[in-house]
Enzyme design. Structure first.
Site, PDB file in Angstrom:
ATOM      1  N   LYS A 203      -0.283   4.608   4.708  1.00  0.00           N
ATOM      2  CA  LYS A 203      -1.145   3.659   5.417  1.00  0.00           C
ATOM      3  C   LYS A 203      -0.560   3.360   6.791  1.00  0.00           C
ATOM      4  CE  LYS A 203      -3.704  -0.663   4.847  1.00  0.00           C
ATOM      5  NZ  LYS A 203      -4.979  -0.003   5.223  1.00  0.00           N
TER       6      LYS A 203
ATOM      7  N   HIS B 182       0.836  -1.199   0.000  1.00  0.00           N
ATOM      8  CA  HIS B 182       0.000   0.000   0.000  1.00  0.00           C
ATOM      9  C   HIS B 182       0.874   1.253   0.000  1.00  0.00           C
ATOM     10  CE1 HIS B 182      -3.170  -2.832   1.174  1.00  0.00           C
ATOM     11  NE2 HIS B 182      -4.022  -1.910   0.772  1.00  0.00           N
TER      12      HIS B 182
END
Length: 246
Positions: free
Chosen positions: A135, A131
């Site tokens: 995140k 990600h």
């Protein structure tokens, strides 16, 4: 068209959902962030979508119950106490909790469960996710969703077989464990691969999100679906009509 309220409206997902509502011809009932009046938003909505923070979940569930409307919980990083709160709320209203609202990931989860059941524990399972650099939780909610699907396919509890970190001299891989690896960097919307490693062969099931809008469209679809449902706890597989027994 449905009137949907967004909790966490200034976040990445909140902004994407607002755009998806407009594109789909739905009404945005309103959006709140930290300190906002969730109860008032619930009173103005037919359904809520919550992409805020775990610490706000209990308050958001109470707002949905007070207004008698369903709520989709897409917030990740939830602990067992949060799931217990969702179970209690589901006795009063329809609640859909998921680590990922993408239809593609939902189907991937079903494929992972079936593969784990058919291949058996002699095939090692590793879940790799990547990600964007911002995140804050790891493994991702989607990775845990896929791990839970694999564990369900094997008839075990994920908490009993999950291996979330390896560092130093870890020893040989434990039989039947499900491993997780988390990568962070750049602006990646979300990439997930479930690797089934057998003797002299390997199967990989993957999903690559090219844009956050896929999650937003899935969230809107699920929220609209929830409006007609009786109280209970639902999943994205229910939205897609997938048979968990298949």
């Amino acid at each position: 068209m449905a009137r949907i309220g967004i909790i966490g409206g200034e976040g990445r997902m909140g902004r994407a959902i607002a755009l998806a509502l407009a594109d789909g011809g739905h009404d945005l009932a309103g959006a709140v962030d930290r300190g906002g009046d969730v109860a008032a938003l619930a009173d103005a909505s037919e359904a809520l979508v919550d992409f805020s923070a775990p610490g706000a979940l209990q308050h958001n569930l109470h707002a949905a119950i007070g207004a008698g409307i369903p709520i989709l919980v897409g917030t990740t990083g939830l602990a067992e106490e949060h799931h217990r709160a969702i179970d209690r709320a589901a006795q009063a209203v329809a609640v859909l909790q998921t680590g990922n609202t993408s239809p593609g990931v939902t189907l991937l989860s079903a494929l992972v469960r079936d593969a784990a059941r058919r291949l058996g524990p002699d095939w090692d399972i590793e879940i790799v996710e990547m990600h964007h650099r911002g995140k804050v939780d790891a493994p991702s909610g989607t990775a845990l969703l896929l791990g839970a699907a694999a564990a369900e396919g094997r008839g075990v509890a994920l908490d009993d077989v999950a291996q979330r970190a390896r560092d130093g001299e870890t020893g040989a891989r434990g039989h039947g464990t499900i491993g997780f690896a988390s990568l962070r960097g750049g602006t990646v919307a979300g990439e997930h691969s479930v690797i089934f490693a057998g003797d002299e062969e390997r199967l990989t099931l993957s999903h690559h999100a090219e844009n956050r809008s896929i999650f937003a469209r899935g969230a809107v679809r699920a929220a609209e679906w929830l409006i007609a449902r009786a109280p209970g706890r639902y999943t994205m597989e229910d939205v897609l009509g997938l048979d968990r027994r298949a």
